[in-house]
Design a protein around this motif. Structure first.
Motif, PDB file in Angstrom:
ATOM      1  N   MET A   1       0.811  -1.081  -0.023  1.00 37.46           N
ATOM      2  CA  MET A   1      -0.045  -0.180   0.131  1.00 37.46           C
ATOM      3  C   MET A   1       0.959   1.269  -0.124  1.00 37.46           C
ATOM      4  O   MET A   1       1.801   1.356   0.471  1.00 37.46           O
ATOM      5  CB  MET A   1      -0.836   0.112   1.116  1.00 37.46           C
ATOM      6  CG  MET A   1      -1.650  -1.214   1.378  1.00 37.46           C
ATOM      7  SD  MET A   1      -3.036  -1.175   0.171  1.00 37.46           S
ATOM      8  CE  MET A   1      -2.763  -2.554  -0.915  1.00 37.46           C
ATOM      9  N   GLU A   2       0.181   2.349  -0.679  1.00 37.00           N
ATOM     10  CA  GLU A   2       1.187   3.631  -0.489  1.00 37.00           C
ATOM     11  C   GLU A   2       1.424   3.913   0.899  1.00 37.00           C
ATOM     12  O   GLU A   2       0.522   4.087   1.771  1.00 37.00           O
ATOM     13  CB  GLU A   2       0.307   4.599  -1.210  1.00 37.00           C
ATOM     14  CG  GLU A   2       0.950   5.928  -1.636  1.00 37.00           C
ATOM     15  CD  GLU A   2       2.376   5.583  -2.666  1.00 37.00           C
ATOM     16  OE1 GLU A   2       3.080   6.517  -2.581  1.00 37.00           O
ATOM     17  OE2 GLU A   2       2.264   4.870  -3.409  1.00 37.00           O
ATOM     18  N   PRO A   3       2.795   4.195   1.272  1.00 36.73           N
ATOM     19  CA  PRO A   3       3.052   4.609   2.527  1.00 36.73           C
ATOM     20  C   PRO A   3       2.578   6.037   2.749  1.00 36.73           C
ATOM     21  O   PRO A   3       3.557   7.004   3.088  1.00 36.73           O
ATOM     22  CB  PRO A   3       4.591   4.364   2.580  1.00 36.73           C
ATOM     23  CG  PRO A   3       5.006   4.778   1.102  1.00 36.73           C
ATOM     24  CD  PRO A   3       3.962   4.197   0.230  1.00 36.73           C
ATOM     25  N   ASN A   4       1.343   6.582   3.248  1.00 43.78           N
ATOM     26  CA  ASN A   4       0.792   7.763   3.335  1.00 43.78           C
ATOM     27  C   ASN A   4      -0.328   7.634   4.286  1.00 43.78           C
ATOM     28  O   ASN A   4      -0.845   6.307   4.467  1.00 43.78           O
ATOM     29  CB  ASN A   4       0.642   8.706   2.192  1.00 43.78           C
ATOM     30  CG  ASN A   4      -0.371   7.898   1.154  1.00 43.78           C
ATOM     31  OD1 ASN A   4      -1.274   7.009   1.652  1.00 43.78           O
ATOM     32  ND2 ASN A   4      -0.131   8.265  -0.074  1.00 43.78           N
ATOM     33  N   LEU A   5      -0.755   8.581   4.799  1.00 39.49           N
ATOM     34  CA  LEU A   5      -1.886   8.388   5.738  1.00 39.49           C
ATOM     35  C   LEU A   5      -3.225   7.953   5.118  1.00 39.49           C
ATOM     36  O   LEU A   5      -4.004   7.429   5.701  1.00 39.49           O
ATOM     37  CB  LEU A   5      -1.968   9.881   6.318  1.00 39.49           C
ATOM     38  CG  LEU A   5      -0.857  10.291   7.414  1.00 39.49           C
ATOM     39  CD1 LEU A   5      -1.328  11.696   7.788  1.00 39.49           C
ATOM     40  CD2 LEU A   5      -0.847   9.386   8.384  1.00 39.49           C
ATOM     41  N   GLU A   6      -3.356   8.244   3.708  1.00 36.56           N
ATOM     42  CA  GLU A   6      -4.406   7.966   3.078  1.00 36.56           C
ATOM     43  C   GLU A   6      -4.448   6.424   2.877  1.00 36.56           C
ATOM     44  O   GLU A   6      -5.709   5.775   3.191  1.00 36.56           O
ATOM     45  CB  GLU A   6      -4.662   8.733   1.521  1.00 36.56           C
ATOM     46  CG  GLU A   6      -4.834  10.123   1.613  1.00 36.56           C
ATOM     47  CD  GLU A   6      -3.594  10.924   1.787  1.00 36.56           C
ATOM     48  OE1 GLU A   6      -2.657  10.351   2.096  1.00 36.56           O
ATOM     49  OE2 GLU A   6      -3.752  12.028   2.082  1.00 36.56           O
ATOM     50  N   GLY A   7      -3.353   5.506   2.973  1.00 35.79           N
ATOM     51  CA  GLY A   7      -3.421   4.242   2.982  1.00 35.79           C
ATOM     52  C   GLY A   7      -3.224   3.471   4.296  1.00 35.79           C
ATOM     53  O   GLY A   7      -3.335   2.602   4.212  1.00 35.79           O
ATOM     54  N   LEU A   8      -3.438   4.473   5.227  1.00 38.11           N
ATOM     55  CA  LEU A   8      -3.377   3.866   6.635  1.00 38.11           C
ATOM     56  C   LEU A   8      -4.765   2.938   7.023  1.00 38.11           C
ATOM     57  O   LEU A   8      -4.628   1.506   7.273  1.00 38.11           O
ATOM     58  CB  LEU A   8      -3.354   5.006   7.763  1.00 38.11           C
ATOM     59  CG  LEU A   8      -3.535   4.151   9.132  1.00 38.11           C
ATOM     60  CD1 LEU A   8      -2.597   3.587   9.519  1.00 38.11           C
ATOM     61  CD2 LEU A   8      -3.688   5.495  10.085  1.00 38.11           C
ATOM     62  N   GLY A   9      -5.930   3.295   6.200  1.00 40.75           N
ATOM     63  CA  GLY A   9      -6.869   2.335   6.320  1.00 40.75           C
ATOM     64  C   GLY A   9      -7.002   1.015   5.672  1.00 40.75           C
ATOM     65  O   GLY A   9      -7.235   0.163   6.406  1.00 40.75           O
ATOM     66  N   ASP A  10      -6.145   1.199   4.611  1.00 42.57           N
ATOM     67  CA  ASP A  10      -6.052  -0.443   3.880  1.00 42.57           C
ATOM     68  C   ASP A  10      -4.888  -1.141   4.385  1.00 42.57           C
ATOM     69  O   ASP A  10      -5.291  -2.418   4.707  1.00 42.57           O
ATOM     70  CB  ASP A  10      -5.658  -0.169   2.331  1.00 42.57           C
ATOM     71  CG  ASP A  10      -6.604   0.943   1.603  1.00 42.57           C
ATOM     72  OD1 ASP A  10      -8.015   0.671   2.093  1.00 42.57           O
ATOM     73  OD2 ASP A  10      -6.240   1.734   0.606  1.00 42.57           O
TER      74      ASP A  10
ATOM     75  N   LEU B   1       4.534   5.027   8.590  1.00 40.73           N
ATOM     76  CA  LEU B   1       3.622   6.085   8.416  1.00 40.73           C
ATOM     77  C   LEU B   1       3.928   7.423   9.228  1.00 40.73           C
ATOM     78  O   LEU B   1       3.434   8.432   9.203  1.00 40.73           O
ATOM     79  CB  LEU B   1       2.261   5.898   8.451  1.00 40.73           C
ATOM     80  CG  LEU B   1       1.878   4.615   7.406  1.00 40.73           C
ATOM     81  CD1 LEU B   1       0.343   4.459   7.521  1.00 40.73           C
ATOM     82  CD2 LEU B   1       2.297   4.917   6.097  1.00 40.73           C
ATOM     83  N   ARG B   2       4.470   7.341  10.237  1.00 42.78           N
ATOM     84  CA  ARG B   2       4.755   8.369  11.357  1.00 42.78           C
ATOM     85  C   ARG B   2       5.856   9.297  10.980  1.00 42.78           C
ATOM     86  O   ARG B   2       5.979  10.317  11.274  1.00 42.78           O
ATOM     87  CB  ARG B   2       5.152   7.846  12.822  1.00 42.78           C
ATOM     88  CG  ARG B   2       3.781   7.150  13.617  1.00 42.78           C
ATOM     89  CD  ARG B   2       4.392   6.587  14.750  1.00 42.78           C
ATOM     90  NE  ARG B   2       4.741   7.627  15.624  1.00 42.78           N
ATOM     91  CZ  ARG B   2       3.812   8.560  16.255  1.00 42.78           C
ATOM     92  NH1 ARG B   2       2.498   8.416  16.193  1.00 42.78           N
ATOM     93  NH2 ARG B   2       4.429   9.610  17.234  1.00 42.78           N
ATOM     94  N   VAL B   3       6.785   8.735   9.803  1.00 43.35           N
ATOM     95  CA  VAL B   3       7.837   9.479   9.199  1.00 43.35           C
ATOM     96  C   VAL B   3       7.109  10.476   8.317  1.00 43.35           C
ATOM     97  O   VAL B   3       6.179  10.388   7.626  1.00 43.35           O
ATOM     98  CB  VAL B   3       8.750   8.691   8.273  1.00 43.35           C
ATOM     99  CG1 VAL B   3       9.749   9.561   7.765  1.00 43.35           C
ATOM    100  CG2 VAL B   3       9.391   7.636   9.324  1.00 43.35           C
TER     101      VAL B   3
END
Length: 198
Positions: A43-52, A106-108
């Protein structure tokens, strides 16, 4: 000399359980579920991909948990952890750690550093998975050789092996007399206090 003498007989029964079917049906499926946990890093390492990431991670963890209960219901009940139990529990904890690592990446804040840490996390998780599988395979070979050696042991070898472990000893002479006195004379000669202690 004792008035009565009794003979004793030791019956040694060698039993072997085939483990190949459990390895193929259980360990292989657990391995596939654990490897699938690496897909969270795709999954894309960003906050939008956190749910996935959370959705995939928790789904696979719950799948392994349900499968673990199914396996425990099929296997014999023993008061210790077998090698297969250790493998199942180890895979479960490894999946949880992979999911937690995918979230910590994702915290970076910086995007480039986040992608780099995502790749590092994939490598660390993959290496941990490989090491765990190597340990499991080596353990199978070791214990398989050890258990097959027991099948070729004679009664003398088995006795020597059992003597290396601490044995349960009954130190109470009164209890011994109570259990092994067939004439009853050893207890009849005692006083009432001795009978109460027994």
């Amino acid at each position: 000399a004792r008035e009565y003498q009794f003979s004793s007989m030791i019956l040694l029964i060698k039993v072997s359980r085939k483990s190949a079917s459990h390895i193929l049906r259980t360990a292989s499926l657990i391995f596939c579920i654990t490897v699938s946990q690496l897909s969270v890093f795709a999954m894309e390492p960003n906050l939008e991909g956190l749910g996935d990431r959370l959705s995939i991670g928790f789904t696979l963890v719950l799948t392994s948990l349900v499968f673990m209960f199914v396996v425990e219901a099929r296997l014999p009940k023993v008061p210790y952890l077998t090698l297969l139990d250790k493998y199942i529990y180890g895979s479960f904890y490894l999946m949880v750690l992979i999911m937690v690592g995918s979230i910590l990446v994702l915290r970076v804040e910086n995007d480039d550093q986040r992608r780099q840490w995502n790749m590092k996390a994939v490598l660390i998780a993959a290496c941990s998975l490989v090491v765990f599988q190597v340990w499991f395979i080596c353990s199978i070979l070791y214990y398989n050789k050890k258990e097959h050696k027991k099948l070729t042991m004679s009664s003398i070898d088995n006795t020597k092996q059992n003597e290396s472990f601490p044995q349960l000893r009954i130190k109470s002479g009164k209890l011994y007399k109570f259990e092994h006195s067939f004439l009853g004379s050893s207890l009849d000669n005692g006083n009432d206090d001795d009978k109460k202690d027994v």
